[in-house]
Scaffold this motif. Structure first.
Motif, short mmCIF file in Angstrom:
data_model
loop_
_atom_site.label_atom_id
_atom_site.label_comp_id
_atom_site.label_asym_id
_atom_site.label_seq_id
_atom_site.Cartn_x
_atom_site.Cartn_y
_atom_site.Cartn_z
N TYR A 50 -38.17 -52.41 121.24
CA TYR A 50 -38.48 -53.12 120.46
C TYR A 50 -37.39 -53.20 118.95
CZ TYR A 50 -43.68 -53.50 120.67
OH TYR A 50 -44.67 -53.62 122.10
N CYS A 51 -37.45 -54.00 119.28
CA CYS A 51 -35.79 -54.65 117.91
C CYS A 51 -36.32 -54.96 116.00
CB CYS A 51 -34.57 -55.78 118.42
SG CYS A 51 -33.76 -55.77 117.87
N VAL A 52 -35.72 -53.82 115.81
CA VAL A 52 -36.78 -54.28 114.37
C VAL A 52 -35.53 -54.57 112.83
CG1 VAL A 52 -37.75 -53.31 111.88
CG2 VAL A 52 -38.02 -52.76 114.78
N VAL A 53 -35.47 -55.73 112.55
CA VAL A 53 -34.39 -56.34 111.81
C VAL A 53 -34.76 -56.45 110.45
CG1 VAL A 53 -32.71 -58.50 111.52
CG2 VAL A 53 -33.85 -57.47 113.54
N ALA A 54 -34.26 -56.19 109.32
CA ALA A 54 -34.52 -56.76 108.06
C ALA A 54 -34.53 -57.65 108.04
CB ALA A 54 -34.09 -55.58 106.95
N ARG A 55 -35.08 -58.69 107.27
CA ARG A 55 -35.38 -59.77 106.61
C ARG A 55 -34.66 -60.29 105.51
NH1 ARG A 55 -35.19 -64.17 111.05
NH2 ARG A 55 -36.16 -65.39 108.91
N ALA A 56 -35.49 -58.98 104.91
CA ALA A 56 -34.83 -59.44 103.70
C ALA A 56 -34.76 -57.58 103.10
CB ALA A 56 -36.03 -59.73 103.23
N ASN A 57 -34.31 -57.00 101.75
CA ASN A 57 -34.44 -55.77 101.83
C ASN A 57 -35.78 -55.41 101.68
OD1 ASN A 57 -31.75 -55.79 101.38
ND2 ASN A 57 -32.16 -56.73 98.55
N SER A 58 -36.00 -54.03 102.81
CA SER A 58 -37.12 -53.55 102.45
C SER A 58 -37.15 -51.85 102.24
CB SER A 58 -37.24 -53.96 103.95
OG SER A 58 -37.55 -55.04 104.81
N LEU A 59 -38.46 -52.11 101.58
CA LEU A 59 -39.35 -50.68 102.05
C LEU A 59 -40.74 -50.47 102.48
CD1 LEU A 59 -38.37 -47.56 100.66
CD2 LEU A 59 -40.03 -48.28 97.94
N GLY A 60 -40.88 -49.53 103.04
CA GLY A 60 -42.23 -49.31 103.53
C GLY A 60 -42.14 -47.66 104.12
N PHE A 61 -43.01 -48.38 104.25
CA PHE A 61 -43.39 -46.77 105.47
C PHE A 61 -43.52 -46.99 107.15
CE2 PHE A 61 -45.07 -45.60 101.75
CZ PHE A 61 -44.62 -44.97 101.37
N ARG A 62 -43.06 -45.71 107.84
CA ARG A 62 -43.56 -46.04 109.01
C ARG A 62 -44.38 -44.90 109.97
NH1 ARG A 62 -41.79 -42.78 113.48
NH2 ARG A 62 -41.40 -43.80 115.05
N GLY A 63 -45.43 -45.28 110.76
CA GLY A 63 -46.16 -44.03 110.57
C GLY A 63 -46.57 -44.14 112.68
N ALA A 64 -46.74 -42.82 113.29
CA ALA A 64 -46.51 -42.76 114.56
C ALA A 64 -47.70 -41.58 115.14
CB ALA A 64 -45.20 -43.24 115.41
N ARG A 65 -48.12 -42.58 116.25
CA ARG A 65 -49.15 -41.38 117.10
C ARG A 65 -47.99 -40.70 118.15
NH1 ARG A 65 -54.26 -43.85 118.93
NH2 ARG A 65 -52.62 -44.72 120.71
N ARG A 66 -48.10 -39.16 117.51
CA ARG A 66 -47.40 -38.87 119.12
C ARG A 66 -47.92 -38.73 120.72
NH1 ARG A 66 -44.75 -33.68 116.60
NH2 ARG A 66 -47.02 -34.18 114.73
N LYS A 67 -47.28 -38.93 121.32
CA LYS A 67 -48.03 -38.63 122.51
C LYS A 67 -49.17 -38.09 123.15
CE LYS A 67 -46.51 -39.02 127.39
NZ LYS A 67 -45.27 -39.08 128.19
N GLY A 68 -49.50 -37.64 123.92
CA GLY A 68 -50.85 -36.94 124.16
C GLY A 68 -52.36 -36.53 123.02
N THR A 69 -52.15 -37.63 122.23
CA THR A 69 -53.03 -37.27 120.80
C THR A 69 -54.21 -37.97 121.55
OG1 THR A 69 -52.39 -39.10 119.77
CG2 THR A 69 -51.37 -36.92 118.95
N ARG A 70 -55.64 -37.22 120.86
CA ARG A 70 -57.09 -38.05 121.34
C ARG A 70 -57.94 -39.00 120.10
NH1 ARG A 70 -59.36 -34.64 125.68
NH2 ARG A 70 -57.81 -34.42 127.26
N SER A 71 -58.51 -39.28 119.93
CA SER A 71 -58.73 -40.15 118.64
C SER A 71 -60.08 -38.72 118.67
CB SER A 71 -59.15 -41.27 118.86
OG SER A 71 -58.15 -42.01 119.59
#
Length: 95
Positions: free
Chosen positions: A74-95
């Protein structure tokens, strides 16, 4: 620009700041998910299939977080000045 906030078991949480026009590539592989939760601004996310133009675009805003679950680049482009959080679930984790 990313700042590591906390590394949880099986998950990554980072704070990011992107000036308008900055872009980055985000790769989601099988059994992983990436979430964007914005505090300020707007980011546009597009996905391109091999040899074809981007066929859709998604926007994350403070009132509309975005979750990417389908494998791909995916290509992520800032349309405006942006501040936030990015969370990722890593491979192999179970719910």
């Amino acid at each position: 620009m990313r700042f590591d906030v906390k590394g949880l078991r099986g998950y990554d949480l980072c704070m990011f700041a992107m000036p308008r026009g900055e872009h980055t590539l985000e790769e989601v592989v099988e059994r992983e998910a990436v979430a964007f939760v914005l505090v300020y601004g707007c980011v546009q996310i597009t996905r391109q299939r091999s040899g074809q133009p981007a066929n859709f675009s998604l926007h994350a805003t403070p009132s509309a977080p975005l979750l990417l679950v389908n494998p791909g680049t995916y290509c992520v482009v800032a349309r405006a000045n942006s501040l936030g959080f990015r969370g990722a679930r890593r491979k192999g984790t179970r719910s």
